[in-house]
Motif scaffolding. Structure first.
Motif, mmCIF file in Angstrom:
data_model
loop_
_atom_site.group_PDB
_atom_site.id
_atom_site.type_symbol
_atom_site.label_atom_id
_atom_site.label_comp_id
_atom_site.label_asym_id
_atom_site.label_seq_id
_atom_site.Cartn_x
_atom_site.Cartn_y
_atom_site.Cartn_z
ATOM 1 N N GLU A 188 0.789 -1.262 -0.004
ATOM 2 C CA GLU A 188 0.060 -0.042 0.061
ATOM 3 C C GLU A 188 1.092 1.194 -0.251
ATOM 4 O OE1 GLU A 188 -3.408 0.543 2.638
ATOM 5 O OE2 GLU A 188 -4.228 -1.218 1.852
ATOM 6 N N ARG A 189 2.191 1.141 0.684
ATOM 7 C CA ARG A 189 2.936 2.419 0.828
ATOM 8 C C ARG A 189 3.441 2.655 -0.512
ATOM 9 N NH1 ARG A 189 7.582 3.057 3.297
ATOM 10 N NH2 ARG A 189 8.155 0.708 3.948
ATOM 11 N N ALA A 190 3.762 1.254 -1.214
ATOM 12 C CA ALA A 190 4.237 1.848 -2.563
ATOM 13 C C ALA A 190 3.212 2.085 -3.434
ATOM 14 C CB ALA A 190 4.581 0.193 -2.986
ATOM 15 N N VAL A 191 2.192 1.658 -3.510
ATOM 16 C CA VAL A 191 1.111 2.325 -4.422
ATOM 17 C C VAL A 191 1.035 3.813 -4.094
ATOM 18 C CG1 VAL A 191 -1.305 2.452 -4.884
ATOM 19 C CG2 VAL A 191 -0.228 0.324 -4.682
ATOM 20 N N LYS A 192 1.083 4.300 -2.762
ATOM 21 C CA LYS A 192 0.995 5.574 -2.624
ATOM 22 C C LYS A 192 2.309 6.462 -3.021
ATOM 23 C CE LYS A 192 -2.132 5.525 1.351
ATOM 24 N NZ LYS A 192 -2.147 4.428 2.523
ATOM 25 N N ALA A 193 3.359 6.041 -2.725
ATOM 26 C CA ALA A 193 4.851 6.669 -3.102
ATOM 27 C C ALA A 193 4.707 6.779 -4.531
ATOM 28 C CB ALA A 193 5.861 5.652 -2.552
ATOM 29 N N ILE A 194 4.373 5.534 -5.296
ATOM 30 C CA ILE A 194 4.325 5.845 -6.923
ATOM 31 C C ILE A 194 3.343 6.840 -7.176
ATOM 32 C CG2 ILE A 194 4.066 4.481 -8.869
ATOM 33 C CD1 ILE A 194 4.996 1.909 -7.207
ATOM 34 N N HIS A 195 1.979 6.701 -6.795
ATOM 35 C CA HIS A 195 1.115 7.607 -7.326
ATOM 36 C C HIS A 195 1.360 8.972 -6.878
ATOM 37 C CE1 HIS A 195 -2.910 9.411 -7.355
ATOM 38 N NE2 HIS A 195 -3.219 8.601 -8.122
ATOM 39 N N ASP A 196 1.897 9.332 -5.741
ATOM 40 C CA ASP A 196 2.562 10.634 -5.703
ATOM 41 C C ASP A 196 3.547 11.252 -6.460
ATOM 42 O OD1 ASP A 196 0.808 11.010 -3.389
ATOM 43 O OD2 ASP A 196 2.330 10.588 -1.704
ATOM 44 N N LYS A 197 4.241 10.293 -6.740
ATOM 45 C CA LYS A 197 5.399 10.728 -7.659
ATOM 46 C C LYS A 197 4.935 11.025 -9.021
ATOM 47 C CE LYS A 197 10.102 10.961 -7.968
ATOM 48 N NZ LYS A 197 10.583 11.480 -6.881
ATOM 49 N N PHE A 198 3.784 10.635 -9.759
ATOM 50 C CA PHE A 198 3.400 10.780 -11.005
ATOM 51 C C PHE A 198 2.334 12.060 -10.845
ATOM 52 C CE2 PHE A 198 5.404 6.647 -11.650
ATOM 53 C CZ PHE A 198 5.973 7.046 -12.995
ATOM 54 N N ASP A 199 2.226 12.905 -11.630
ATOM 55 C CA ASP A 199 1.445 14.191 -11.507
ATOM 56 C C ASP A 199 0.232 13.732 -12.104
ATOM 57 O OD1 ASP A 199 0.198 16.326 -10.862
ATOM 58 O OD2 ASP A 199 1.255 17.469 -11.930
ATOM 59 N N PHE A 200 -0.915 13.291 -11.469
ATOM 60 C CA PHE A 200 -2.289 12.943 -12.112
ATOM 61 C C PHE A 200 -3.170 13.905 -12.136
ATOM 62 C CE2 PHE A 200 -0.469 8.479 -10.846
ATOM 63 C CZ PHE A 200 -0.780 7.963 -12.028
ATOM 64 N N THR A 201 -2.935 15.173 -11.676
ATOM 65 C CA THR A 201 -3.913 16.314 -11.572
ATOM 66 C C THR A 201 -4.153 16.958 -12.773
ATOM 67 O OG1 THR A 201 -2.018 17.604 -10.826
ATOM 68 C CG2 THR A 201 -3.669 16.619 -8.907
ATOM 69 N N ASN A 202 -3.276 16.882 -13.586
ATOM 70 C CA ASN A 202 -3.466 17.733 -14.979
ATOM 71 C C ASN A 202 -4.185 17.070 -15.914
ATOM 72 O OD1 ASN A 202 -1.588 15.898 -15.784
ATOM 73 N ND2 ASN A 202 -0.225 17.403 -16.495
#
Ligand code: ADP
Ligand code: ASP
Ligand code: MG
Length: 403
Positions: free
Chosen positions: A389-403
């Motif tokens: 779960e920590r891995a998913v969060k860290a990877i998700h944070d790293k890529f900018d999905f907001t644009n």
């Protein structure tokens, strides 16, 4: 006037109130003048509870009997939903998998749909009935009940939409669409207004259970208009379709799969044919292998490790042990408590930076990678389950999905 196929998952029909809510959504569609076919899953945790009941009596049960048992969950849902629709004063009929001619192969627990005899459904639609169909189940050539694999009601819905040439197939669930990752794990996951069949298929196959992977495969094959929506909120969902305005989002989403175990075959001869011996034995027993890693040969020996689903682990080990002399190895070992975490995106082709960004996120979180595999559409890593779960969060944070 059109034909709409709607599917409601287990959490959407979990209790009487929720069944009434579904009845309202279904009849709202019918009131617009459309023909409506509704597919439902077993209520709440019914399927898990039935599996527990079976294991209490005989953990070595046959798959045929298991399918007989599990199909009952959906039969409860269809009758209850039909009664709810009757209560609202609309014409309705519930039908099981065999009644709608859902013909499958005989691979119990993972059956594939061969064809659908739509005669009965068409007859009921002609009579202006709302048709409520049991998801997840079919019938084989021996007239035995089969099931389509966990999450298979989505596939029932898409298959019916394809066979009936429906205008749209709506998958109603407990989230309001497909997100960049599981919104239950990552609070700032972003809802996608649309996603391509290919990316969705990859995400679903890599553990995003919001859609059954075979349902996406089938939607792509038959060009079904597919939409994932919320059962509870009336907001636009996610459209799954062929071409998506890419906007060059390199990565579309992050997925996690816990159903993974690793086997290492140690001290194999470093000569042609070793991999063939191992994997042909496994494939003969229908055991799917996922990530494969082979070490560089040293002193004429090499190691091969690979992953299988947890359910196949014991069978795979048994086969390897029985064939120790034929394969020729020193030792085998296995590990569970692992997860596969993946990034998916059609835009990552020829983009070496994407994989390294993922590895950087894991490094910054001090997460160790056991295995890696890549394709044009994804990068997957094997990590310990307790850090997944920590891995998913860290990877998700790293890529900018907001644009
Ligand atoms: P249903 O019973 O309606 O079939 P499922 O539990 O099979 O519902 O699928 C919905 C769940 O899928 C959500 O509750 C969510 O936790 C999970 N999920 C995993 N990945 C994603 C994703 N990328 N987007 C949305 N939901 C996801
Ligand atoms: N009831 C089945 C399951 O729990 C099928 C489904 O929900 O789609 O897997
Ligand atoms: Mg599901």
């Amino acid at each position: 006037m059109g034909l709409v196929v709607q599917k409601f998952g287990g959490s959407s029909v979990a209790d009487a109130k929720k069944v009434m809510n579904v009845a309202e959504r279904v009849t709202d569609e019918y009131k617009k003048g459309n023909n409506v076919v509704v597919v439902v899953s077993a209520q709440g945790d019914t399927t898990d509870e039935l599996i527990e009941k079976a294991n209490e009596i005989n953990p070595n049960h046959s798959k045929r009997e298991m399918d007989m048992l599990l199909s009952t969950g959906e039969q409860i849902s269809i009758s209850l939903l039909a009664m709810a629709i009757e209560k609202l004063g609309f014409p309705v009929i519930s039908l099981t998998g065999w009644q709608v001619g859902m013909k499958t192969d005989s691979n119990y627990s993972q059956a594939r749909i061969r064809k659908i005899d739509t005669e009965r459904i068409c007859m009921e639609l002609d009579k202006k009935n709302i048709v409520v169909v049991a998801g997840f189940q079919g019938i084989n050539k021996y007239d035995d009940i089969t099931t389509l694999g966990r999450g298979g009601s989505d596939t029932t819905a898409v298959a019916l939409a394809a066979a009936l040439h429906a205008d749209i197939c709506e998958i109603y669930t407990d989230v309001d669409g497909v997100y960049t990752t599981d919104p239950r794990i990552v609070k700032d996951a972003v809802k996608l207004s649309e996603i391509s069949y290919d990316e969705m298929l990859e995400l679903a196959s890599l553990g995003a259970n919001v859609l059954h992977n075979r349902s996406v495969e089938m939607a792509k094959k038959y060009n079904v208009n597919l939409e994932v929506k919320s059962s509870f909120q009336r907001v636009p969902g996610t459209v799954v379709k062929e071409e998506v305005d890419m906007e060059k989002m390199l990565v579309r989403g992050v997925a996690r799969d816990n159903d993974v175990a690793r086997i290492a075959v140690i001290g194999l001869k470093d000569e042609p044919g070793t991999a063939f011996k191992i994997f042909s034995l496994l494939s003969k027993s229908k055991i799917n292998v996922d990530i494969i890693l082979q070490s560089i040969g040293r002193e004429n020996t090499k190691d091969i490790s690979f992953t299988v689903t947890e359910g196949n682990l014991n069978k795979a080990l048994e086969i390897l042990e029985q064939n120790k002399d034929l394969i020729g190895y020193k030792d085998i070992s296995s590990s569970t408590n692992l997860s596969k975490v993946s990034i998916v995106g059609a835009g990552m082709v020829n983009n070496p930076g994407v994989a390294s960004k993922m590895f950087e996120a894991l490094f910054e979180s001090s997460i160790n990678i056991h295995m890696i595999s890549t394709s044009e559409l994804k990068v997957s890593v094997l990590v310990d389950r307790d850090v997944a779960e920590r891995a998913v969060k860290a990877i998700h944070d790293k890529f900018d999905f907001t644009n």
